[in-house]
Write a protein that holds these residues in place. Sequence first.
Motif, PDB file in Angstrom:
ATOM      1  N   ARG A  29       0.874  -1.177   0.000  1.00 50.96           N
ATOM      2  CA  ARG A  29       0.000   0.000   0.000  1.00 50.96           C
ATOM      3  C   ARG A  29       0.903   1.217   0.000  1.00 50.96           C
ATOM      4  N   PHE A  30       0.668   2.131  -0.911  1.00 53.47           N
ATOM      5  CA  PHE A  30       1.460   3.359  -1.010  1.00 53.47           C
ATOM      6  C   PHE A  30       0.572   4.546  -0.703  1.00 53.47           C
ATOM      7  N   LEU A  31       1.090   5.443   0.131  1.00 52.15           N
ATOM      8  CA  LEU A  31       0.381   6.672   0.460  1.00 52.15           C
ATOM      9  C   LEU A  31       1.240   7.845   0.032  1.00 52.15           C
ATOM     10  N   ASP A  32       0.684   8.680  -0.800  1.00 50.90           N
ATOM     11  CA  ASP A  32       1.397   9.862  -1.260  1.00 50.90           C
ATOM     12  C   ASP A  32       1.185  11.004  -0.275  1.00 50.90           C
ATOM     13  N   VAL A  33       2.290  11.495   0.252  1.00 44.59           N
ATOM     14  CA  VAL A  33       2.284  12.587   1.226  1.00 44.59           C
ATOM     15  C   VAL A  33       3.111  13.726   0.639  1.00 44.59           C
ATOM     16  N   PRO A  34       2.574  14.925   0.598  1.00 41.53           N
ATOM     17  CA  PRO A  34       3.318  16.044   0.010  1.00 41.53           C
ATOM     18  C   PRO A  34       4.684  16.242   0.654  1.00 41.53           C
ATOM     19  N   ALA A  35       5.643  16.598  -0.179  1.00 44.27           N
ATOM     20  CA  ALA A  35       7.023  16.782   0.297  1.00 44.27           C
ATOM     21  C   ALA A  35       7.165  17.988   1.209  1.00 44.27           C
ATOM     22  N   ASP A  36       6.488  19.070   0.897  1.00 41.42           N
ATOM     23  CA  ASP A  36       6.627  20.286   1.698  1.00 41.42           C
ATOM     24  C   ASP A  36       5.672  20.224   2.880  1.00 41.42           C
TER      25      ASP A  36
END
Length: 172
Positions: A29-36
Amino acid sequence: MQITYVLCIRDPSEGMFLRPVPLPGIEFRFLDVPADVNKSSIIPHFNHVNQLLREAIAKGRNTLLCCSDGIDKSASFMSAFLISSYELTAVNAITFVQNRRYCATPSPQGYRIKLMEYELICSAQMSAGESLPGEAKCSRHREDDEVEVAEELALGARPIATAVGAANKRAK
């Protein structure tokens, strides 16, 4: 202990190279979390990952929480889990993680600040007798009881194996 569930926290730009590898018996499972982190609302992501980790524990799954480098994101999300689940302070949660993975270093100008904010949110909601959305209430009322947290992780449904080293080797 065999990993059966991999929860990977990644920046959306890392989607090109952080992808699932088909392995029998392992769910990714991959969760995309903003870098900033400073310009994004990270707290809802903490709550979402905490909910996924609690579900994995309830199902008895050995879970690997990871990120691209194992230093910042996964360490921060494991710290958030410890803050909400065991009522640790942000400093104690980060220390707990660092004692198990020495290179774990949530960014001082990003994730550390968000973890301190998250600690205040959890503390306020616990004082009001509430729980975070989608989360169970914290079961502990001590801030610095690292030994009991480690024992509970070891004796719970199944421990969480993480890239930040919060897994307990005494698991059965």
